[in-house]
Design an enzyme around this catalytic site. Structure first.
Site, PDB file in Angstrom:
ATOM      1  N   ARG A 136       0.819  -1.223   0.000  1.00 38.08           N
ATOM      2  CA  ARG A 136       0.000   0.000   0.000  1.00 38.08           C
ATOM      3  C   ARG A 136       0.847   1.265   0.000  1.00 38.08           C
ATOM      4  O   ARG A 136       0.512   2.264   0.650  1.00 38.08           O
ATOM      5  CB  ARG A 136      -0.989   0.013   1.181  1.00 38.08           C
ATOM      6  CG  ARG A 136      -1.998  -1.096   1.149  1.00 38.08           C
ATOM      7  CD  ARG A 136      -2.913  -1.040  -0.096  1.00 38.08           C
ATOM      8  NE  ARG A 136      -3.721  -2.244  -0.161  1.00 38.08           N
ATOM      9  CZ  ARG A 136      -3.358  -3.305  -0.906  1.00 38.08           C
ATOM     10  NH1 ARG A 136      -2.288  -3.277  -1.672  1.00 38.08           N
ATOM     11  NH2 ARG A 136      -4.122  -4.384  -0.910  1.00 38.08           N
ATOM     12  N   SER A 182     -10.624  -1.493   3.524  1.00 42.31           N
ATOM     13  CA  SER A 182      -9.932  -2.160   4.636  1.00 42.31           C
ATOM     14  C   SER A 182      -9.197  -1.137   5.490  1.00 42.31           C
ATOM     15  O   SER A 182      -8.468  -0.299   4.967  1.00 42.31           O
ATOM     16  CB  SER A 182      -8.923  -3.173   4.101  1.00 42.31           C
ATOM     17  OG  SER A 182      -9.612  -4.244   3.503  1.00 42.31           O
ATOM     18  N   GLU A 233      -4.160   1.047   6.939  1.00 40.33           N
ATOM     19  CA  GLU A 233      -4.061   1.218   5.486  1.00 40.33           C
ATOM     20  C   GLU A 233      -4.710   2.565   5.130  1.00 40.33           C
ATOM     21  O   GLU A 233      -4.256   3.262   4.242  1.00 40.33           O
ATOM     22  CB  GLU A 233      -4.824   0.048   4.838  1.00 40.33           C
ATOM     23  CG  GLU A 233      -4.727  -0.022   3.359  1.00 40.33           C
ATOM     24  CD  GLU A 233      -5.309  -1.342   2.820  1.00 40.33           C
ATOM     25  OE1 GLU A 233      -5.139  -2.409   3.447  1.00 40.33           O
ATOM     26  OE2 GLU A 233      -5.949  -1.276   1.760  1.00 40.33           O
TER      27      GLU A 233
HETATM   28  C1  LIG Z   1     -15.530   0.219  -0.498  1.00 47.86           C
HETATM   29  C2  LIG Z   1     -14.043   0.380  -0.646  1.00 47.86           C
HETATM   30  C3  LIG Z   1     -13.272  -0.697  -1.065  1.00 47.86           C
HETATM   31  C4  LIG Z   1     -11.875  -0.575  -1.194  1.00 47.86           C
HETATM   32  N1  LIG Z   1     -11.154  -1.649  -1.610  1.00 47.86           N
HETATM   33  C5  LIG Z   1      -9.811  -1.525  -1.763  1.00 47.86           C
HETATM   34  C6  LIG Z   1      -9.023  -2.637  -2.224  1.00 47.86           C
HETATM   35  O1  LIG Z   1      -9.540  -3.725  -2.508  1.00 47.86           O
HETATM   36  N2  LIG Z   1      -7.679  -2.469  -2.341  1.00 47.86           N
HETATM   37  C7  LIG Z   1      -7.063  -1.286  -2.058  1.00 47.86           C
HETATM   38  O2  LIG Z   1      -5.844  -1.172  -2.202  1.00 47.86           O
HETATM   39  N3  LIG Z   1      -7.792  -0.198  -1.616  1.00 47.86           N
HETATM   40  C8  LIG Z   1      -9.127  -0.300  -1.471  1.00 47.86           C
HETATM   41  N4  LIG Z   1      -9.856   0.785  -1.031  1.00 47.86           N
HETATM   42  C9  LIG Z   1      -9.153   2.028  -0.635  1.00 47.86           C
HETATM   43  C10 LIG Z   1      -9.047   3.115  -1.745  1.00 47.86           C
HETATM   44  O3  LIG Z   1     -10.140   3.038  -2.621  1.00 47.86           O
HETATM   45  C11 LIG Z   1      -7.745   2.992  -2.532  1.00 47.86           C
HETATM   46  O4  LIG Z   1      -6.608   3.202  -1.716  1.00 47.86           O
HETATM   47  C12 LIG Z   1      -7.703   3.993  -3.700  1.00 47.86           C
HETATM   48  O5  LIG Z   1      -6.659   3.643  -4.556  1.00 47.86           O
HETATM   49  C13 LIG Z   1      -7.547   5.436  -3.258  1.00 47.86           C
HETATM   50  O6  LIG Z   1      -7.718   6.259  -4.400  1.00 47.86           O
HETATM   51  P1  LIG Z   1      -8.260   7.748  -4.253  1.00 47.86           P
HETATM   52  O7  LIG Z   1      -8.221   8.414  -5.574  1.00 47.86           O
HETATM   53  O8  LIG Z   1      -9.573   7.750  -3.555  1.00 47.86           O
HETATM   54  O9  LIG Z   1      -7.128   8.384  -3.302  1.00 47.86           O
HETATM   55  P2  LIG Z   1      -7.322   9.358  -2.057  1.00 47.86           P
HETATM   56  O10 LIG Z   1      -8.043   8.657  -0.967  1.00 47.86           O
HETATM   57  O11 LIG Z   1      -7.847  10.674  -2.492  1.00 47.86           O
HETATM   58  O12 LIG Z   1      -5.787   9.573  -1.624  1.00 47.86           O
HETATM   59  C14 LIG Z   1      -5.005   8.497  -1.173  1.00 47.86           C
HETATM   60  C15 LIG Z   1      -3.566   9.027  -1.011  1.00 47.86           C
HETATM   61  O13 LIG Z   1      -3.045   9.375  -2.284  1.00 47.86           O
HETATM   62  C16 LIG Z   1      -2.678  10.759  -2.352  1.00 47.86           C
HETATM   63  N5  LIG Z   1      -3.064  11.220  -3.712  1.00 47.86           N
HETATM   64  C17 LIG Z   1      -4.262  11.002  -4.331  1.00 47.86           C
HETATM   65  N6  LIG Z   1      -4.217  11.464  -5.603  1.00 47.86           N
HETATM   66  C18 LIG Z   1      -2.980  11.988  -5.779  1.00 47.86           C
HETATM   67  C19 LIG Z   1      -2.325  12.627  -6.880  1.00 47.86           C
HETATM   68  N7  LIG Z   1      -2.910  12.821  -8.092  1.00 47.86           N
HETATM   69  N8  LIG Z   1      -1.038  13.042  -6.710  1.00 47.86           N
HETATM   70  C20 LIG Z   1      -0.400  12.868  -5.519  1.00 47.86           C
HETATM   71  N9  LIG Z   1      -0.972  12.289  -4.436  1.00 47.86           N
HETATM   72  C21 LIG Z   1      -2.247  11.843  -4.581  1.00 47.86           C
HETATM   73  C22 LIG Z   1      -3.417  11.432  -1.207  1.00 47.86           C
HETATM   74  O14 LIG Z   1      -2.702  12.548  -0.701  1.00 47.86           O
HETATM   75  C23 LIG Z   1      -3.487  10.312  -0.171  1.00 47.86           C
HETATM   76  O15 LIG Z   1      -2.310  10.267   0.584  1.00 47.86           O
HETATM   77  C24 LIG Z   1     -11.252   0.676  -0.897  1.00 47.86           C
HETATM   78  C25 LIG Z   1     -12.050   1.773  -0.488  1.00 47.86           C
HETATM   79  C26 LIG Z   1     -13.427   1.626  -0.370  1.00 47.86           C
HETATM   80  C27 LIG Z   1     -14.250   2.819   0.049  1.00 47.86           C
END
Ligand SMILES: Cc1cc2nc3c(=O)[nH]c(=O)nc-3n(C[C@H](O)[C@H](O)[C@H](O)COP(=O)(O)OP(=O)(O)OC[C@H]3O[C@@H](n4cnc5c(N)ncnc54)[C@H](O)[C@@H]3O)c2cc1C
Length: 307
Positions: A178, A229, A299
């Site tokens: 992660r 998670s 995570e």
């Molecule tokens: C129902 C559900 C199921 C999920 N299942 C999984 C799974 O199976 N596996 C898994 O790994 N995760 C899972 N997640 C967690 C999450 O969806 C992932 O980590 C996802 O990749 C985060 O993407 P995001 O765009 O929402 O990032 P954000 O939550 O907006 O940001 C995450 C991190 O990335 C940084 N960031 C975001 N975009 C940028 C950018 N363009 N440039 C620089 N930094 C940036 C932010 O500062 C932060 O530190 C789940 C979440 C939910 C709600």
């Protein structure tokens, strides 16, 4: 710096929302106001914005789909730069060659999967059902037991601390649990090239995607807001089992509850605060430590000011 000064400085770079409640953006539906939330129009504009913020010493936070976050109830000071598909400049996706797709950081993972499958690519199973955008997936090295972003990433394009566009090749050693081990100067990811194999049969790829979605719907509490998670799995252990075996299934603090469907999820049953989610995380950690002498690490990321 006075409020009006910052607003004047950032307004030329995109749509600005002042005192924007982060609960309107987070998948947990919690979080206090960001002083300023800006949606830059394009990569060029985002680069100039970062350069200006760097020169003026204004603090900023870059976010994507906000699906891996607990944002404090007192909100986020300074400027939040949201990179999502709200802006066409961060929503482009294209085929570079028969094994390579380029996607901008704001592209939703679900749209990436659809595009790849429609165009005869495979190798995307690990991404299915993970919400949020491509940029957030790269930073988190998101994935499942089927793989992670680092297994298909070829090159990441980003803006550095000074606001200059840059890029880096990704190799397999950079993919951690992660976390993608990118250069420290990488402050805003703008997009990436992905290496994906050609599918021998597109219909089979789409069937596999449907099957994964069905499976996740059965196992995960999709009906409530969450951030997926909560805890990383310790070596040779499953966090959900440790939490479950501590008798914490359904345990609540205020509106935050250990999911009854999957004990590595905390869900917002209605009206939860981020402080309640954080307190529940700490309580689970203390119970698992007391019973098994194991430290659970999150995570999900906690950002901003908590009360
Ligand atoms: C129902 C559900 C199921 C999920 N299942 C999984 C799974 O199976 N596996 C898994 O790994 N995760 C899972 N997640 C967690 C999450 O969806 C992932 O980590 C996802 O990749 C985060 O993407 P995001 O765009 O929402 O990032 P954000 O939550 O907006 O940001 C995450 C991190 O990335 C940084 N960031 C975001 N975009 C940028 C950018 N363009 N440039 C620089 N930094 C940036 C932010 O500062 C932060 O530190 C789940 C979440 C939910 C709600």
């Amino acid at each position: 710096m006075k409020q009006i000064d910052i607003l004047e400085l950032i307004e030329p770079f995109g749509k600005v929302l002042v005192n924007e409640p982060m609960k309107n953006h987070t998948s947990f539906k919690t979080g206090g106001p960001a002083d300023y939330l800006i949606l830059p129009e394009s990569e060029n504009v985002a680069a100039k914005l970062i350069s200006m913020l760097h020169n003026e010493k204004i603090s900023y936070t870059v976010l994507g789909g906000c699906t891996n976050l607990v944002v404090g109830d007192e909100g986020i000071r300074g400027v939040v730069i949201k990179i999502s598909d709200d802006r066409p400049g961060f929503n482009s996706i294209s085929i570079i060659d028969e094994n390579t797709i380029y996607a901008a950081a704001g592209v939703r993972k679900s749209d990436f999967i659809q595009f790849a499958a429609d165009n005869g690519f495979t190798g995307i199973d690990f991404m299915v059902g993970i919400p949020g955008c491509i940029g957030g997936g790269i930073v988190m090295n998101a994935g499942t037991y089927m793989g992670t972003f680092s297994s298909v990433l070829k090159k990441v394009y980003y803006i550095n601390l000074k606001g200059e566009p840059s890029s880096t090749e990704v190799d397999s050693t950079m993919g951690l649990y992660r976390h993608l081990n990118l250069e420290k100067e990488c402050v805003l990811i703008t997009g990436a090239d992905f290496t994906l194999p050609q599918a021998s049969d597109s219909a089979t790829v789409k069937q596999a995607i449907e099957a994964i979605i069905d499976d996740r719907k059965q196992k995960h509490p999709w009906e409530f807001p969450s951030a997926g998670s909560v805890f990383k799995n310790p070596e040779n252990e499953a966090s959900w089992k440790l939490v479950n075996d501590c008798g914490l299934k359904g345990y609540s603090i205020g509106g935050a509850q250990v999911s009854e469907k999957h004990t590595n999820f905390i869900v917002n049953k209605g009206g939860a605060s981020s402080a309640e989610i954080r307190a529940l995380v700490a309580y689970i950690q203390s119970q698992v430590k007391a019973k098994y002498d194991i430290d659970l690490h999150t995570e999900i990321r906690m950002i901003g000011n908590f009360n």
